[in-house]
Enzyme design. Structure first.
Site, PDB file in Angstrom:
ATOM      1  N   HIS A   1      -8.203   3.488   3.697  1.00  0.00           N
ATOM      2  CA  HIS A   1      -8.573   4.386   5.120  1.00  0.00           C
ATOM      3  C   HIS A   1     -10.299   4.208   5.716  1.00  0.00           C
ATOM      4  O   HIS A   1     -10.449   4.449   6.692  1.00  0.00           O
ATOM      5  CB  HIS A   1      -8.116   5.645   4.973  1.00  0.00           C
ATOM      6  CG  HIS A   1      -6.820   5.806   5.269  1.00  0.00           C
ATOM      7  ND1 HIS A   1      -5.901   5.306   4.291  1.00  0.00           N
ATOM      8  CD2 HIS A   1      -5.806   6.636   6.055  1.00  0.00           C
ATOM      9  CE1 HIS A   1      -4.797   5.673   4.306  1.00  0.00           C
ATOM     10  NE2 HIS A   1      -4.571   6.231   5.528  1.00  0.00           N
TER      11      HIS A   1
ATOM     12  N   ASP B   1       0.800  -1.249   0.024  1.00  0.00           N
ATOM     13  CA  ASP B   1       0.048   0.178   0.055  1.00  0.00           C
ATOM     14  C   ASP B   1       0.921   1.113  -0.083  1.00  0.00           C
ATOM     15  O   ASP B   1       2.032   1.051   0.052  1.00  0.00           O
ATOM     16  CB  ASP B   1      -0.908   0.018   1.269  1.00  0.00           C
ATOM     17  CG  ASP B   1      -1.627   1.218   1.272  1.00  0.00           C
ATOM     18  OD1 ASP B   1      -2.258   1.563   0.334  1.00  0.00           O
ATOM     19  OD2 ASP B   1      -1.881   1.814   2.444  1.00  0.00           O
ATOM     20  N   SER B   2       0.170   2.154  -0.166  1.00  0.00           N
ATOM     21  CA  SER B   2       1.112   3.578  -0.356  1.00  0.00           C
ATOM     22  C   SER B   2       1.613   3.835   1.290  1.00  0.00           C
ATOM     23  O   SER B   2       2.291   4.619   1.367  1.00  0.00           O
ATOM     24  CB  SER B   2      -0.020   4.703  -0.567  1.00  0.00           C
ATOM     25  OG  SER B   2      -1.306   4.865   0.164  1.00  0.00           O
TER      26      SER B   2
ATOM     27  N   GLU C   1      -5.707   9.250  10.013  1.00  0.00           N
ATOM     28  CA  GLU C   1      -4.191   8.943  10.418  1.00  0.00           C
ATOM     29  C   GLU C   1      -3.894   9.735  11.734  1.00  0.00           C
ATOM     30  O   GLU C   1      -2.968   9.404  12.654  1.00  0.00           O
ATOM     31  CB  GLU C   1      -3.304   9.219   9.399  1.00  0.00           C
ATOM     32  CG  GLU C   1      -3.263   8.214   8.344  1.00  0.00           C
ATOM     33  CD  GLU C   1      -2.123   8.261   7.205  1.00  0.00           C
ATOM     34  OE1 GLU C   1      -1.449   8.903   7.453  1.00  0.00           O
ATOM     35  OE2 GLU C   1      -2.281   7.330   6.330  1.00  0.00           O
TER      36      GLU C   1
ATOM     37  N   CYS D   1      -3.855  -0.967  -2.258  1.00  0.00           N
ATOM     38  CA  CYS D   1      -4.157   0.608  -2.368  1.00  0.00           C
ATOM     39  C   CYS D   1      -5.000   0.571  -3.575  1.00  0.00           C
ATOM     40  O   CYS D   1      -4.863   0.095  -4.525  1.00  0.00           O
ATOM     41  CB  CYS D   1      -2.733   1.070  -2.555  1.00  0.00           C
ATOM     42  SG  CYS D   1      -3.025   2.861  -2.870  1.00  0.00           S
TER      43      CYS D   1
ATOM     44  N   CYS E   1     -11.371   3.046  -0.719  1.00  0.00           N
ATOM     45  CA  CYS E   1      -9.940   3.513   0.014  1.00  0.00           C
ATOM     46  C   CYS E   1      -9.525   2.827   1.260  1.00  0.00           C
ATOM     47  O   CYS E   1     -10.479   2.499   1.975  1.00  0.00           O
ATOM     48  CB  CYS E   1      -9.988   5.184   0.141  1.00  0.00           C
ATOM     49  SG  CYS E   1      -8.558   5.875   0.962  1.00  0.00           S
TER      50      CYS E   1
END
Ligand code: DGL
Length: 281
Positions: free
Chosen positions: A190, A14-15, A156, A77, A188
């Site tokens: 997140h 993932d990023s 985050e 991702c 996404c």
């Protein structure tokens, strides 16, 4: 595939840290499999970056995992999944599982009215990866997409049940609610962390589809179909690699994985870039 090859880990990248929501799902679906995770924490976020940059980074991450002898690659991702899959599949000779198609299949199955909303990063939405795939499978579907770039830093920051997050979610989701969607794809890494806030705003009648859950199912069925499942009965090991400070990663990881991570190893981007040069050119 022989016994030793089947025992190889599954590579997930993932990023940054968000892909841990996918690791959680893959580990739950396949508890005996080992996993090697790479998070490009030095260059996150990918969402606002150009397609060429995201493709380059995706090839680098995949090269790192291939060098670790993984038997399959999970592109956790959504941003990389929306632009780089043909390139990644062209260069690597292992099954590559991405986020878009599994999420789309799950949404089409879940939606009665075929009025489907999609939320993701700027790149994912600008590339219309989800809507193209939905309309390809069902030309009569109605799709509305919305980029929600502020969700990534909010998660985050740990602002999960925060009033600011709720206000921002209201703003982002208003247009989708207005269009009377009955299914919403969380496109996404997140966004599954914000499930409660999103549910509160879109209401009970809208089904939320977590692409990570759908992708984990696909990983299981692909490994099974190709006879690549491990023969081990023991719990799989998970190794974590990042391109920036391991301590920051460990601290925030709990939000996504819902358990503590003990060891995180830093890899130099130069090493990864050299591997990509060697393997891909
Ligand atoms: N992992 C990214 C995704 O799923 C979100 C974070 C980023 O923008 O890099 O699209």
């Amino acid at each position: 595939m022989n016994f030793m090859e089947k025992a190889r880990p599954i590579g997930v990248f993932d990023s940054g840290i968000g892909g841990l929501t996918v690791v959680k799902r893959v580990a739950a679906a396949l508890p005996n499999e080992s996993i090697i995770y790479f998070g490009d924490t030095a260059r996150v976020p990918y969402g606002p970056k150009s397609n060429n940059t995201v493709i380059e980074y995706g090839l680098e991450a995949a090269s790192f995992l291939i060098d670790k002898k993984v038997k399959a690659i999970v592109v956790a991702c959504n941003t990389v999944s929306s632009v780089a899959i043909p390139e990644i599949r062209k260069h690597f000779n292992v099954p590559v599982i991405e986020m878009i198609e599994p999420g789309v299949n799950a949404a089409i199955r879940a939606s009665a009215s075929k009025r489907i909303g999609v939320i993701g990063t700027l790149a994912t939405i600008n590339n219309a990866a989800y809507s193209k795939s939905i309309l390809n499978k069902n030309p009569n579907a109605f799709v509305i997409e919305k980029a929600c770039p502020l969700f990534v830093p909010l998660v985050e920051e740990g602002w999960i049940d925060h009033k600011v997050t709720e206000l921002i979610a209201q703003e982002y989701l208003a247009a989708l609610i207005e269009k009377e969607i009955d299914t919403l794809i969380l496109g996404c890494t997140h966004y599954p962390v914000l499930t409660n806030v999103i549910k509160k705003i879109v209401g009970d009648k809208v089904t939320l589809v977590d692409s990570g859950v759908a992708a984990a199912d696909t990983v299981r069925s692909e490994l099974n179909r190709m006879g690549m499942e491990t023969n081990s009965n023991g719990m799989g090991m998970i190794e974590f690699y990042v391109s920036d400070l391991p301590t920051t990663f460990s601290k925030v990881a709990q939000i996504f994985l819902e358990k503590e991570i003990r060891e995180v190893i830093r890899v130099d981007l130069e090493v990864i870039q050299r591997l990509k040069e060697k393997i891909v050119g």
